[in-house]
Design a protein around this motif. Structure first.
Motif, PDB file in Angstrom:
ATOM      1  N   TYR A 107      18.916   4.418   9.541  1.00 34.96           N
ATOM      2  CA  TYR A 107      17.621   4.590  10.196  1.00 34.96           C
ATOM      3  C   TYR A 107      16.583   3.536   9.815  1.00 34.96           C
ATOM      4  N   GLY A 108      16.852   2.769   8.786  1.00 33.61           N
ATOM      5  CA  GLY A 108      15.902   1.754   8.363  1.00 33.61           C
ATOM      6  C   GLY A 108      14.776   2.330   7.515  1.00 33.61           C
ATOM      7  N   GLU A 109      13.889   1.461   7.113  1.00 31.32           N
ATOM      8  CA  GLU A 109      12.793   1.835   6.217  1.00 31.32           C
ATOM      9  C   GLU A 109      11.839   2.840   6.867  1.00 31.32           C
ATOM     10  N   ARG A 110      11.738   2.798   8.186  1.00 24.84           N
ATOM     11  CA  ARG A 110      10.810   3.718   8.888  1.00 24.84           C
ATOM     12  C   ARG A 110      11.116   5.181   8.584  1.00 24.84           C
ATOM     13  N   PHE A 111      12.389   5.497   8.372  1.00 25.30           N
ATOM     14  CA  PHE A 111      12.771   6.873   8.044  1.00 25.30           C
ATOM     15  C   PHE A 111      12.004   7.363   6.814  1.00 25.30           C
ATOM     16  N   PHE A 112      11.832   6.481   5.836  1.00 28.28           N
ATOM     17  CA  PHE A 112      11.198   6.874   4.576  1.00 28.28           C
ATOM     18  C   PHE A 112       9.677   6.852   4.650  1.00 28.28           C
ATOM     19  N   GLU A 113       9.147   6.278   5.718  1.00 25.74           N
ATOM     20  CA  GLU A 113       7.692   6.289   5.905  1.00 25.74           C
ATOM     21  C   GLU A 113       7.182   7.707   6.176  1.00 25.74           C
ATOM     22  N   ARG A 114       8.066   8.613   6.563  1.00 25.88           N
ATOM     23  CA  ARG A 114       7.669  10.015   6.739  1.00 25.88           C
ATOM     24  C   ARG A 114       7.551  10.723   5.396  1.00 25.88           C
ATOM     25  N   MET A 115       8.217  10.173   4.377  1.00 27.26           N
ATOM     26  CA  MET A 115       8.279  10.827   3.076  1.00 27.26           C
ATOM     27  C   MET A 115       7.370  10.163   2.044  1.00 27.26           C
ATOM     28  N   LEU A 116       7.204   8.860   2.139  1.00 29.67           N
ATOM     29  CA  LEU A 116       6.445   8.114   1.146  1.00 29.67           C
ATOM     30  C   LEU A 116       5.253   7.426   1.800  1.00 29.67           C
ATOM     31  N   THR A 117       4.169   7.337   1.035  1.00 27.84           N
ATOM     32  CA  THR A 117       2.974   6.648   1.528  1.00 27.84           C
ATOM     33  C   THR A 117       3.209   5.140   1.460  1.00 27.84           C
ATOM     34  N   PRO A 118       2.379   4.360   2.151  1.00 27.63           N
ATOM     35  CA  PRO A 118       2.513   2.897   2.048  1.00 27.63           C
ATOM     36  C   PRO A 118       2.424   2.407   0.593  1.00 27.63           C
ATOM     37  N   GLY A 119       1.563   3.022  -0.207  1.00 29.25           N
ATOM     38  CA  GLY A 119       1.438   2.634  -1.612  1.00 29.25           C
ATOM     39  C   GLY A 119       2.705   2.930  -2.404  1.00 29.25           C
ATOM     40  N   GLU A 120       3.316   4.080  -2.123  1.00 27.56           N
ATOM     41  CA  GLU A 120       4.562   4.416  -2.822  1.00 27.56           C
ATOM     42  C   GLU A 120       5.674   3.448  -2.425  1.00 27.56           C
ATOM     43  N   LEU A 121       5.748   3.142  -1.143  1.00 23.22           N
ATOM     44  CA  LEU A 121       6.764   2.174  -0.698  1.00 23.22           C
ATOM     45  C   LEU A 121       6.520   0.815  -1.348  1.00 23.22           C
ATOM     46  N   ALA A 122       5.248   0.439  -1.481  1.00 21.45           N
ATOM     47  CA  ALA A 122       4.932  -0.843  -2.124  1.00 21.45           C
ATOM     48  C   ALA A 122       5.387  -0.841  -3.583  1.00 21.45           C
ATOM     49  N   ASP A 123       5.233   0.312  -4.262  1.00 19.53           N
ATOM     50  CA  ASP A 123       5.703   0.416  -5.655  1.00 19.53           C
ATOM     51  C   ASP A 123       7.214   0.250  -5.759  1.00 19.53           C
ATOM     52  N   CYS A 124       7.938   0.541  -4.667  1.00 23.61           N
ATOM     53  CA  CYS A 124       9.403   0.472  -4.673  1.00 23.61           C
ATOM     54  C   CYS A 124       9.925  -0.916  -4.267  1.00 23.61           C
ATOM     55  N   ARG A 125       9.041  -1.811  -3.912  1.00 24.12           N
ATOM     56  CA  ARG A 125       9.471  -3.142  -3.457  1.00 24.12           C
ATOM     57  C   ARG A 125       9.634  -4.109  -4.629  1.00 24.12           C
ATOM     58  N   THR A 126      10.593  -4.981  -4.445  1.00 24.09           N
ATOM     59  CA  THR A 126      10.768  -6.113  -5.350  1.00 24.09           C
ATOM     60  C   THR A 126      10.706  -7.371  -4.489  1.00 24.09           C
ATOM     61  N   SER A 127      10.866  -8.495  -5.111  1.00 26.05           N
ATOM     62  CA  SER A 127      10.834  -9.746  -4.345  1.00 26.05           C
ATOM     63  C   SER A 127      12.001  -9.839  -3.365  1.00 26.05           C
ATOM     64  N   SER A 128      13.056  -9.078  -3.617  1.00 25.30           N
ATOM     65  CA  SER A 128      14.218  -9.127  -2.722  1.00 25.30           C
ATOM     66  C   SER A 128      14.266  -7.954  -1.733  1.00 25.30           C
ATOM     67  N   GLY A 129      13.247  -7.110  -1.726  1.00 25.28           N
ATOM     68  CA  GLY A 129      13.223  -6.004  -0.766  1.00 25.28           C
ATOM     69  C   GLY A 129      13.010  -4.664  -1.425  1.00 25.28           C
ATOM     70  N   LEU A 130      13.379  -3.615  -0.719  1.00 27.41           N
ATOM     71  CA  LEU A 130      13.187  -2.249  -1.204  1.00 27.41           C
ATOM     72  C   LEU A 130      14.218  -1.918  -2.282  1.00 27.41           C
ATOM     73  N   ASP A 131      13.750  -1.483  -3.430  1.00 23.92           N
ATOM     74  CA  ASP A 131      14.636  -1.100  -4.525  1.00 23.92           C
ATOM     75  C   ASP A 131      15.069   0.356  -4.313  1.00 23.92           C
ATOM     76  N   VAL A 132      16.326   0.558  -4.012  1.00 28.51           N
ATOM     77  CA  VAL A 132      16.830   1.884  -3.646  1.00 28.51           C
ATOM     78  C   VAL A 132      16.711   2.868  -4.810  1.00 28.51           C
ATOM     79  N   LEU A 133      16.936   2.415  -6.034  1.00 22.42           N
ATOM     80  CA  LEU A 133      16.813   3.326  -7.181  1.00 22.42           C
ATOM     81  C   LEU A 133      15.373   3.823  -7.329  1.00 22.42           C
ATOM     82  N   SER A 134      14.410   2.944  -7.137  1.00 20.27           N
ATOM     83  CA  SER A 134      13.005   3.364  -7.197  1.00 20.27           C
ATOM     84  C   SER A 134      12.684   4.343  -6.069  1.00 20.27           C
TER      85      SER A 134
END
Length: 147
Positions: A35-62
């Protein structure tokens, strides 16, 4: 002396309704691929998603840790017949790196009804799973401070 420890009345001072949750990393990877990252936008705020990002993209463990922390925090509220208000339980990274829980809207109302003023959470993850444990901070009530 009691024969065994006795718990104080549920919901009062000295009583902690712990919440715990575990999230499968493989399941989240599958959802992310499907479903892509949009699926998780229903669960996490933009700030939370930003906390999960690294220079290479979304960190799945975070991402898995945030989801587990929100579920664990919700479980401390001990509400029945209510859906988890995903955007109203916010788990952000503090300057020290530990997670902080913010409650808004319906989540804050549910917490207030339970006498919960804050929720602390701890997140851990390894290759296949992320887990979180949450503990509520219960506010003293006028009747509890007299006893």
């Amino acid at each position: 002396m009691p024969a065994r420890p006795a718990a104080p009345p549920a919901g009062g001072l000295g009583w902690a309704n712990l919440g715990m949750d575990i999230v499968s990393v493989n399941r989240v990877r599958r959802l992310l691929a499907q479903y892509g990252e949009r699926f998780f936008e229903r669960m996490l705020t933009p700030g939370e998603l930003a906390d999960c990002r690294t220079s290479s993209g979304l960190d799945v463990l975070s991402l898995c840790g945030r989801i587990a922390a929100k579920e664990a925090a919700f479980k401390t509220l001990r509400v029945r017949g209510r859906f988890l208000p995903w955007p109203d339980i916010v788990v952000r990274r503090s300057e020290g790196g530990w997670p902080l829980v913010e409650l808004h809207g319906p989540a804050a109302e549910m917490a207030a009804e339970s006498g919960i003023t804050e929720i602390t959470v701890s997140i851990s993850h390894d290759v296949d799973y992320a887990v979180a444990v949450a503990a509520p901070i219960i506010a003293p009530t006028p009747s509890s401070s007299n006893s």
